[in-house]
Design a protein around this motif. Sequence first.
Motif, short mmCIF file in Angstrom:
data_model
loop_
_atom_site.label_atom_id
_atom_site.label_comp_id
_atom_site.label_asym_id
_atom_site.label_seq_id
_atom_site.Cartn_x
_atom_site.Cartn_y
_atom_site.Cartn_z
N ARG A 291 0.83 -1.21 0.00
CA ARG A 291 0.00 0.00 0.00
C ARG A 291 0.86 1.26 0.00
NH1 ARG A 291 -5.18 -0.39 0.38
NH2 ARG A 291 -5.51 1.62 1.42
N LYS B 162 1.11 3.99 -2.96
CA LYS B 162 0.78 5.39 -2.66
C LYS B 162 1.88 6.32 -3.17
CE LYS B 162 -0.39 8.43 1.21
NZ LYS B 162 0.71 9.30 1.52
N ALA C 137 1.99 6.23 -7.05
CA ALA C 137 0.89 6.99 -7.65
C ALA C 137 1.12 8.49 -7.50
CB ALA C 137 -0.44 6.58 -7.00
N GLU C 138 1.55 8.94 -6.33
CA GLU C 138 1.84 10.36 -6.12
C GLU C 138 2.95 10.84 -7.04
OE1 GLU C 138 2.73 10.61 -1.96
OE2 GLU C 138 0.61 10.48 -1.37
N ARG D 120 1.60 11.18 -10.52
CA ARG D 120 0.75 12.38 -10.62
C ARG D 120 1.59 13.65 -10.75
NH1 ARG D 120 -2.98 9.95 -6.10
NH2 ARG D 120 -4.56 8.95 -7.41
N TRP E 281 -3.96 4.95 -8.61
CA TRP E 281 -3.78 4.29 -7.32
C TRP E 281 -4.10 2.80 -7.42
CZ3 TRP E 281 -1.94 3.18 -2.86
CH2 TRP E 281 -2.62 2.33 -2.01
N ASP E 282 -5.26 2.45 -7.97
CA ASP E 282 -5.65 1.04 -8.08
C ASP E 282 -4.68 0.28 -8.98
OD1 ASP E 282 -7.85 1.30 -6.41
OD2 ASP E 282 -9.22 1.74 -8.08
N ARG F 28 -1.49 0.94 -9.60
CA ARG F 28 -0.19 0.76 -8.93
C ARG F 28 -0.29 -0.26 -7.78
NH1 ARG F 28 3.81 0.82 -11.51
NH2 ARG F 28 2.20 -0.04 -12.76
N GLU F 29 -1.41 -0.25 -7.05
CA GLU F 29 -1.58 -1.23 -5.96
C GLU F 29 -1.63 -2.65 -6.52
OE1 GLU F 29 -4.06 -1.70 -1.88
OE2 GLU F 29 -5.25 -1.25 -3.67
#
Length: 177
Positions: free
Chosen positions: A12, A16, A19-20, A23, A40-41, A43-44
């Motif tokens: 997780r 996170k 994803a950041e 972005r 996010w989904d 990358r998780e």
Amino acid sequence: MQYRVANFNDIRDLAKLHAESWRDSYRGIFPDDFLDNEVWDEREKSWGSRLSSPKHNQRVLIATDNDEICGFVCAFGNESPKWGTFIDNLHVSKTAQGKGVGKQLMYLIAEWADQLFDHKGVYLEVLEGNLNARSFYHRIGAKHQETNLWQPPGSNETVNDLLYVWESNLPLLQINN
């Protein structure tokens, strides 16, 4: 700053930060809808797969500060007979940038690859529009080798994907000197 091998419990936090980072770094390169709603989904799921069923030559190292992940690197040792060890991901949080985290992660991966694999080269791919990353890689000795086209997730367009190479891991092993 502490450095350690990632484990399944880090999925997780890795997702996170990844994803950041996407972005921040890929706005205007990846579609906004993907970055705002799907990254996010995606990358998780990717990190869940990587850490639950790692390839035999995979190494994921994380940097933590006060028990919070602030950087990571994912590499595949001796992935290419031509170029050597592939750095698939290197991401450092905005708050940790400029503090040597990226350099230390690259050093640790070069050291790992040097100990385990005969081919001493290191390579990675970076999007042409990611100017900060390109500048960092140049400063630590990478050479632009070739340009390919790549289709970002959620996009119908292609972008230039640059292959950066260290023919020898020696410059990376000397980062801390």
